[in-house]
Write an enzyme that holds these catalytic residues in place. Structure first.
Site, mmCIF file in Angstrom:
data_model
loop_
_atom_site.group_PDB
_atom_site.id
_atom_site.type_symbol
_atom_site.label_atom_id
_atom_site.label_comp_id
_atom_site.label_asym_id
_atom_site.label_seq_id
_atom_site.Cartn_x
_atom_site.Cartn_y
_atom_site.Cartn_z
ATOM 1 C CG HIS A 126 -1.982 -1.023 1.218
ATOM 2 N ND1 HIS A 126 -2.838 -1.205 0.148
ATOM 3 C CD2 HIS A 126 -2.327 -1.973 2.136
ATOM 4 C CE1 HIS A 126 -3.662 -2.223 0.415
ATOM 5 N NE2 HIS A 126 -3.366 -2.703 1.608
ATOM 6 C CG ASP A 163 -2.953 -8.432 0.557
ATOM 7 O OD1 ASP A 163 -2.246 -8.820 1.507
ATOM 8 O OD2 ASP A 163 -3.949 -7.697 0.700
ATOM 9 C CG HIS A 165 -6.568 -5.268 1.607
ATOM 10 N ND1 HIS A 165 -6.111 -6.246 2.462
ATOM 11 C CD2 HIS A 165 -7.669 -4.716 2.175
ATOM 12 C CE1 HIS A 165 -6.921 -6.287 3.529
ATOM 13 N NE2 HIS A 165 -7.856 -5.378 3.371
HETATM 14 ZN ZN LIG Z 1 -4.285 -7.242 2.541
#
Ligand SMILES: [Zn+2]
Length: 308
Positions: A126, A163, A165
């Site tokens: 991220h 993942d 996300h």
């Molecule tokens: Zn994640």
């Protein structure tokens, strides 16, 4: 087949406080499972070095790197965003996490080993060029990619992210660089609410609806990732290995099981054997249900080794 396992005790000292799901116990759960299963005996263990400023500044703005160094507290927690904090050990943990992936690249490029798993935290996918978020400070996998591009002059690298996300940080950093193909699957709609509308070439995003199981995931990989990877023929595959899409992980609404992680790993090994001399460097991202995380990492590493 020799597999490297790179970690460092500093990564266990990064602690964002009681109740935070991205906790030191994640790494002990993984390491205990590998010992109990006997897998630890066949892994070649390495201690992660600190990433250099040069590594970090290849993917982040210099001012951003300065900001993270300056934010490192001498006591207590310094909150960087709503869910990302630093304690006095976090800076070193983050430097080890990014340094591990760079070291993994060195190990496979110098033919010491064929595959690498980096058991590190904080995670990285991220972290954008100039923004920390979602438990991530530096983008570990991007640091590895640019180390491979800059030091070894590779022309084609694939970063694969399973993942739950979307890896918004990785996408932010690699978009527009024709040397990098970024393939990802992620729950949508979901945090960080990005990736579903990306149109850049070199970005292969496959959003999955909440409730999607292994067959939806496998279909996404076979229909979208596999043909693009075959066409791109990467010379190195890097994996953002997040295990929070596991059905036991209540951080997300995806329903994968241990064997789905083994399956996708084998798919990536097949491509790596064709175009990358089998070179794969995988680095831990999410995965918060400790038992499922530990079992899934075991399945992932076993898939590198093969059925033997
Ligand atoms: Zn994640």
């Amino acid at each position: 087949m020799v597999i490297a396992y790179i970690s460092h005790h500093d990564c266990q000292l990064h602690d964002m406080g009681p109740g935070h799901p991205e906790q030191p116990a994640r790494l002990s759960a993984i390491s205990n499972r590998l010992i109990a299963s006997g897998l630890e005996m066949v892994l070649r263990q390495y201690s992660a070095p600190l990433a250099t400023r040069e590594h970090l500044e290849a993917v982040h703005d210099r001012a951003y790197v300065d900001e993270i160094f300056a934010a490192s507290p001498t006591e207590g927690l310094a909150w960087i965003d709503g869910d990302t904090a630093m304690n006095r050990y976090s800076l070193h943990a983050a430097l080890r996490a990014a340094g591990a992936v760079a070291m993994g690249v060195d190990l496979v490029m110098e033919d010491e080993v064929k595959q690498v798993f980096c058991a590190v935290r904080p995670p990285g996918h991220h972290a954008e060029r100039h923004r920390a978020m979602g438990f991530c400070l530096f983008n570990n996998i991007a640091v590895g990619a640019y180390h491979a591009l800059n030091r070894y002059g590779l022309k084609r690298i694939a970063i694969v992210d399973f993942d739950a996300h979307h890896g918004n940080g990785t996408e932010d950093i690699v978009t527009g660089d024709k040397r990098v193909l970024f393939c990802s699957t992620f729950q949508h709609p979901f945090y960080p609410h990005s990736g579903f509308d990306s149109t850049a070439t070199g970005i292969v995003n496959v959003p999955l609806a909440a409730g999607s199981n292994g067959s939806a995931f496998r279909e996404a990989v076979d229909s979208h990732w596999v043909p693009r990877l075959a066409e791109f023929a990467p010379e190195l595959i890097l994996i953002s290995a997040g295990f929070d899409a596991h059905q036991a992980d209540n951080m997300t609404g995806l329903n994968l099981v241990d064997s789905d992680f083994a399956w996708v790993t084998r798919r990536l090994c097949e491509q790596a054997e064709k175009s990358a001399e089998a070179r794969i460097v995988s680095s831990l991202e999410g995965g918060y249900e400790l038992h499922a995380l530990a079992r899934s990492v075991e399945a992932h590493i076993k898939a590198f080794i093969g059925d033997s």
